[in-house]
Design an enzyme around this catalytic site. Structure first.
Site, PDB file in Angstrom:
ATOM      1  N   GLU A 302       6.942 -24.149  -6.375  1.00 36.80           N
ATOM      2  CA  GLU A 302       6.247 -24.320  -5.819  1.00 36.80           C
ATOM      3  C   GLU A 302       6.617 -25.431  -4.420  1.00 36.80           C
ATOM      4  O   GLU A 302       6.586 -25.051  -3.522  1.00 36.80           O
ATOM      5  CB  GLU A 302       4.570 -24.522  -5.743  1.00 36.80           C
ATOM      6  CG  GLU A 302       3.192 -24.565  -5.247  1.00 36.80           C
ATOM      7  CD  GLU A 302       3.923 -22.930  -5.008  1.00 36.80           C
ATOM      8  OE1 GLU A 302       3.945 -22.465  -2.895  1.00 36.80           O
ATOM      9  OE2 GLU A 302       3.376 -22.159  -4.159  1.00 36.80           O
ATOM     10  N   ASP A 306       8.880 -24.757  -1.329  1.00 41.67           N
ATOM     11  CA  ASP A 306       8.162 -25.038  -0.065  1.00 41.67           C
ATOM     12  C   ASP A 306       9.404 -25.634   0.363  1.00 41.67           C
ATOM     13  O   ASP A 306       9.381 -25.515   2.107  1.00 41.67           O
ATOM     14  CB  ASP A 306       7.036 -25.555   0.275  1.00 41.67           C
ATOM     15  CG  ASP A 306       6.080 -24.762  -0.137  1.00 41.67           C
ATOM     16  OD1 ASP A 306       6.110 -23.332  -0.848  1.00 41.67           O
ATOM     17  OD2 ASP A 306       4.670 -25.470  -1.053  1.00 41.67           O
ATOM     18  N   SER A 520       3.362 -17.702  -0.922  1.00 42.70           N
ATOM     19  CA  SER A 520       3.716 -19.144  -0.886  1.00 42.70           C
ATOM     20  C   SER A 520       5.166 -19.189  -0.361  1.00 42.70           C
ATOM     21  O   SER A 520       5.486 -20.028  -0.280  1.00 42.70           O
ATOM     22  CB  SER A 520       3.612 -19.710  -2.276  1.00 42.70           C
ATOM     23  OG  SER A 520       4.289 -19.200  -3.412  1.00 42.70           O
TER      24      SER A 520
END
Length: 602
Positions: A302, A306, A520
């Protein structure tokens, strides 16, 4: 010393006055109660000596005035547009009345706490205390237990009800952790991994593609196989824009749950997709003991996704990565349970206490709205409003479960309410459903269609804000009234607001190239576009965009988004909603056209 004695004397006077009140004034009265949550089992009493950190929220009587300021400085049709508030001005607007501070101080003193040494937020609207479970149970007239989440194995120390003295109720909005069973999971838990490792080179044998909606011209055919920084630039008409205000502009990414952003992987990503950014990095900030291990084996999927796309797209805009310590779930022996905090609240507290903040911040974490007590959701949302009033754009992933669990099969769907009724209902995410943040849904392919997992729907906690009235009412007018009757709140805050690509992202993780996705991926991508728009504005001595939504929904921006009209987001035993012309609860207003937005906004 004299000031301390006067304060202490005042407290004693108040204490005596309170105790002189009618006897029932200090009788406990239930403040909040919830049904035993679905999917959790009670294991046993929490250890009396286990220390818990309670956050006590005092009322913000002037919040409606703060909200008015927020909307005025965020509405492009208002004379105050862009006149964001200072940290001090915001704190003055959310400060509690002194009588609330005094009453709560007296209550805490009756339990032996030294109110002069308690941790308080700069506005004094939050008090944080660390107490053993045994004392917390006396203060709140409750019993804490250790609960286990059946499907994930996570544990929490929680109660299903707590009480306060009758005369304290009006002086306290919320106390947590008490009744909150949210896991605050990273959307990585439902991220969509492709079945293979990406090839280092993709055969360019497909005819050139055209992103019809964007009018941005031809797009590299490889973008239908693998999404790169170049693909985002082509799809969203970024062209060769070079940031000019890097001494003023910043972008931020939040990290939780031991998701570490690895710099070696970032350099590999830059070498692969953004060679001009090689040897640049980001500013790391630890919140509540958060770490960012640089051991390659501990790199977070994650966090890597990002920072690679948000910072890669907005380079050379300075980037910040916060890692907030603690995770609500833990795997203890029952005698030594660990952290029971809600880490996003810790992050909000931290950034609100600082003056120099990134103007665009992306978060790819959240949880089912119904697992967050409504009182707490509203207080957390009010914290996001404070950031918006200060000129910060907050982007949140809308979720990866369509309208709920992502399951179209009525026989096996799991969208059941946790209020004791156990009825089927669509499940929106929080904080995406907060009306003071921008929720980002997902698309896929070129030309773009809605990706099937794009989170969307209507909040059950927050009513529809004024800026959505026109487009959402138009959508609902074209939706037969009996469609999904009883499954969603037609008057709720609608999500998402916008969308961006959400699948097949080419990311480096633990030294390897992988292909992953989820909203995400969409949120940091959209945040990168916002950072570039802020740069263009700041370069012309214009203020940053701040809270985006009133601007996004104005007629003046029509044509600056690529309207997505195909696809749907199944879940809760249904096909979900359809992407249609105009706003829809799958892709919102659509995906951004940076070139057009830059012209309109500068």
């Amino acid at each position: 010393m004299r000031k301390y004695l006067l304060v202490h004397l005042l407290a004693l006077v108040l204490f005596s006055l309170v105790w002189a009140a009618p006897p029932n004034a200090w009788a406990p009265k239930v403040k909040e109660t919830v049904a035993p949550p679905s999917g959790w089992i009670k294991l046993g009493p929490a250890p009396a000596d286990h220390e818990i950190e309670l956050r006590i929220g005092l009322p913000q009587p002037n919040f409606p005035l703060l909200e008015q300021h927020l909307y005025e400085v965020s509405d492009p049709e208002h004379a105050r547009y862009g006149a964001h508030l200072s940290k001090t001005e915001v704190e003055e607007l959310v400060a509690p009345h002194q009588d609330s501070i005094d009453a709560v101080n007296v209550w805490l003193e009756t339990h032996g706490l030294d109110v002069t040494s308690l941790a308080r937020s700069p506005a004094k609207d939050w008090i944080t205390i660390k107490v053993p479970i045994g004392l917390a149970e006396k203060m709140l007239d409750t019993k804490y237990h250790v609960w286990k989440h059946i499907s994930s194995g996570a544990h929490l120390v929680r109660t299903t009800s707590y009480s306060l003295p009758d005369n304290i109720h009006q002086h306290v909005d919320v106390i947590q952790p008490t009744t909150m069973f949210a896991l605050w999971k990273g959307l990585k838990s439902t991220m969509h991994f492709e079945d293979r490792v990406e090839e280092h080179s993709i055969a360019n044998t497909i005819a050139p593609l055209t992103n019809i909606a964007s009018g941005a011209g031809q797009v590299d055919p490889a973008c239908n196989v693998s999404i790169t920084i170049s693909c985002i630039q082509q799809l969203y008409n970024v062209g060769g824009y070079v940031p000019k205000a890097t001494n003023k502009n910043k972008i931020g990414i939040t990290g939780y749950l031991e998701q570490f952003a690895n710099i070696q992987d970032l350099q590999s990503f830059y070498a692969d997709q953004r060679p001009d950014a090689l040897n640049s990095t980001f500013k790391f900030i630890s919140v509540k003991g958060g770490l960012n291990s640089q051991n390659l084996s501990e790199a977070g999927i994650e966090a890597n996704l990002d920072v690679q796309f948000a910072f890669g797209l907005s380079y050379p805009t300075p980037g910040t990565f916060w890692s907030t310590g603690g995770r609500p779930p833990f795997k203890p022996d029952l005698g030594t349970p660990t952290n029971t905090n809600e880490p996003y609240a810790d992050w909000v507290d931290y950034v609100l206490s600082h003056g120099d903040l990134p103007q665009a911040i992306s978060t790819s974490y959240g949880d089912s709205e119904q697992t967050v007590p409504e009182s707490y959701a509203h207080r957390a949302c009010a914290g996001f409003a404070q950031l918006g009033a200060r000129g910060v754009s907050l982007l949140f992933s809308s979720g990866d479960g369509g309208v709920g669990d992502g399951n179209p099969d009525p026989a096996t769907q799991e969208c059941l309410t946790n209020d004791g009724r156990n009825i089927t209902r669509f499940i929106p995410l929080f904080p995406a459903g907060c009306p003071y943040v921008t929720a980002v849904g997902g698309t896929v392919n070129v030309p773009e269609i809605a990706v099937f997992f794009s989170g969307g729907g209507f909040s059950n906690y927050f009513s529809r804000p004024w800026y959505q009235d026109r487009v959402v009412q138009d959508y609902l007018k074209n939706l037969p009234e009996d469609t999904y009757k009883g499954l969603f709140n037609r008057g709720g805050r609608a999500i998402p607001d916008v969308a961006a690509q959400g699948r097949r992202f080419r990311v480096f993780w633990k030294g390897n190239i992988i292909s992953i996705g989820g909203t995400s991926a969409s949120a940091p991508t959209f945040a990168g576009i916002v950072a570039l728009l802020n740069d263009a504005r700041l370069a012309k001595h214009l203020p940053p965009l701040g809270f985006l939504n009133p601007l996004l929904y104005t007629k003046g921006l029509e044509g600056a988004f690529n309207d997505i009209t195909e696809g749907n987001n199944p879940g809760c035993g249904t096909p979900g909603f359809n992407a249609t012309k105009g706003w829809d609860p799958v892709t919102g207003l659509g995906t951004p056209n940076f070139g057009k937005l830059k012209i309109l906004l500068t």
